[in-house]
Design a protein around this motif. Sequence first.
Motif, PDB file in Angstrom:
ATOM      1  N   GLY A  89     -23.359 -38.053 -26.844  1.00  0.00           N
ATOM      2  CA  GLY A  89     -21.919 -37.515 -26.924  1.00  0.00           C
ATOM      3  C   GLY A  89     -21.773 -36.216 -26.482  1.00  0.00           C
ATOM      4  N   THR A  90     -23.000 -35.482 -26.108  1.00  0.00           N
ATOM      5  CA  THR A  90     -23.103 -33.925 -25.680  1.00  0.00           C
ATOM      6  C   THR A  90     -23.228 -34.271 -24.189  1.00  0.00           C
ATOM      7  OG1 THR A  90     -25.113 -33.750 -25.920  1.00  0.00           O
ATOM      8  CG2 THR A  90     -23.754 -32.985 -27.926  1.00  0.00           C
ATOM      9  N   PHE A  91     -23.154 -32.971 -23.566  1.00  0.00           N
ATOM     10  CA  PHE A  91     -23.148 -32.917 -22.127  1.00  0.00           C
ATOM     11  C   PHE A  91     -24.407 -32.117 -21.656  1.00  0.00           C
ATOM     12  CE2 PHE A  91     -19.113 -33.958 -23.268  1.00  0.00           C
ATOM     13  CZ  PHE A  91     -18.690 -34.982 -22.094  1.00  0.00           C
ATOM     14  N   ASP A 168     -29.228 -28.831 -22.382  1.00  0.00           N
ATOM     15  CA  ASP A 168     -28.689 -30.124 -23.130  1.00  0.00           C
ATOM     16  C   ASP A 168     -27.951 -29.703 -24.617  1.00  0.00           C
ATOM     17  OD1 ASP A 168     -29.995 -32.158 -21.704  1.00  0.00           O
ATOM     18  OD2 ASP A 168     -31.734 -31.503 -22.187  1.00  0.00           O
ATOM     19  N   GLY A 169     -27.098 -30.369 -24.818  1.00  0.00           N
ATOM     20  CA  GLY A 169     -26.271 -30.263 -25.999  1.00  0.00           C
ATOM     21  C   GLY A 169     -24.952 -29.448 -25.867  1.00  0.00           C
ATOM     22  N   ILE A 170     -24.249 -29.122 -24.708  1.00  0.00           N
ATOM     23  CA  ILE A 170     -23.184 -28.489 -24.542  1.00  0.00           C
ATOM     24  C   ILE A 170     -22.153 -29.539 -24.902  1.00  0.00           C
ATOM     25  CG2 ILE A 170     -21.450 -27.971 -22.855  1.00  0.00           C
ATOM     26  CD1 ILE A 170     -23.697 -27.735 -20.752  1.00  0.00           C
ATOM     27  N   PRO A 171     -21.363 -28.929 -26.241  1.00  0.00           N
ATOM     28  CA  PRO A 171     -20.343 -29.698 -26.924  1.00  0.00           C
ATOM     29  C   PRO A 171     -19.248 -30.332 -26.222  1.00  0.00           C
ATOM     30  CG  PRO A 171     -20.335 -27.326 -27.633  1.00  0.00           C
ATOM     31  CD  PRO A 171     -21.363 -27.547 -26.599  1.00  0.00           C
ATOM     32  N   ASP A 172     -18.671 -29.942 -25.145  1.00  0.00           N
ATOM     33  CA  ASP A 172     -17.620 -30.576 -24.446  1.00  0.00           C
ATOM     34  C   ASP A 172     -17.764 -30.646 -23.191  1.00  0.00           C
ATOM     35  OD1 ASP A 172     -15.853 -28.396 -23.537  1.00  0.00           O
ATOM     36  OD2 ASP A 172     -15.653 -27.946 -25.740  1.00  0.00           O
TER      37      ASP A 172
END
Length: 190
Positions: A89-91, A168-172
Amino acid sequence: MTKKSAAAGNETRGTSIAGIERATGRDWASWMAYFDANNARELAHPEIAKLALAATPEDMQSRHWWAQGVAIAFEQQVGLRVPGQSSTGTFRVSATRTLSLDRDAAVASWVAAHGERTEHLGHAAGVPRPSRTDKRTFWRLPLEGAGKVEVAAVAKDADRSILTVSQDGIPDQEQIEAWRAHWKALLVEL
């Protein structure tokens, strides 16, 4: 995986579909029918990828990689994820530059220029971890509240290497372009 509404679907990159069709020898409508016949819309990414792998030609080169691509394209098509979104679900975002340096020197150049930064776009930088394999040289660090960053270099030829910064792991999704611009600007400084 964060499921999107069906209306959010059909966001698959067109170039992905054409490449998938060429590589697998199967048209996209056939892939969609196959996934629908196997209730893939109700499955998590690992199960969708297994279905894709089972339907790819056994003799194709990079079969597992293509199966992942097919699964991701399907998930984007039906609204289970949008381009740039991971199965969690992260970006993710990345930027690349070719440098006239060997791969170790390319990463060393990054570290010399940006290794002492204590933050990126307001997110505190954690402790970096360098590493190396036979093919790539890495420099990784966590970013508080913004996932993790990997700077990796691979030889392009005897005199050049490709340096890639991946996050990796950008929240939105709204933050993707700001991060992409940030990493591109830092690469230009090398």
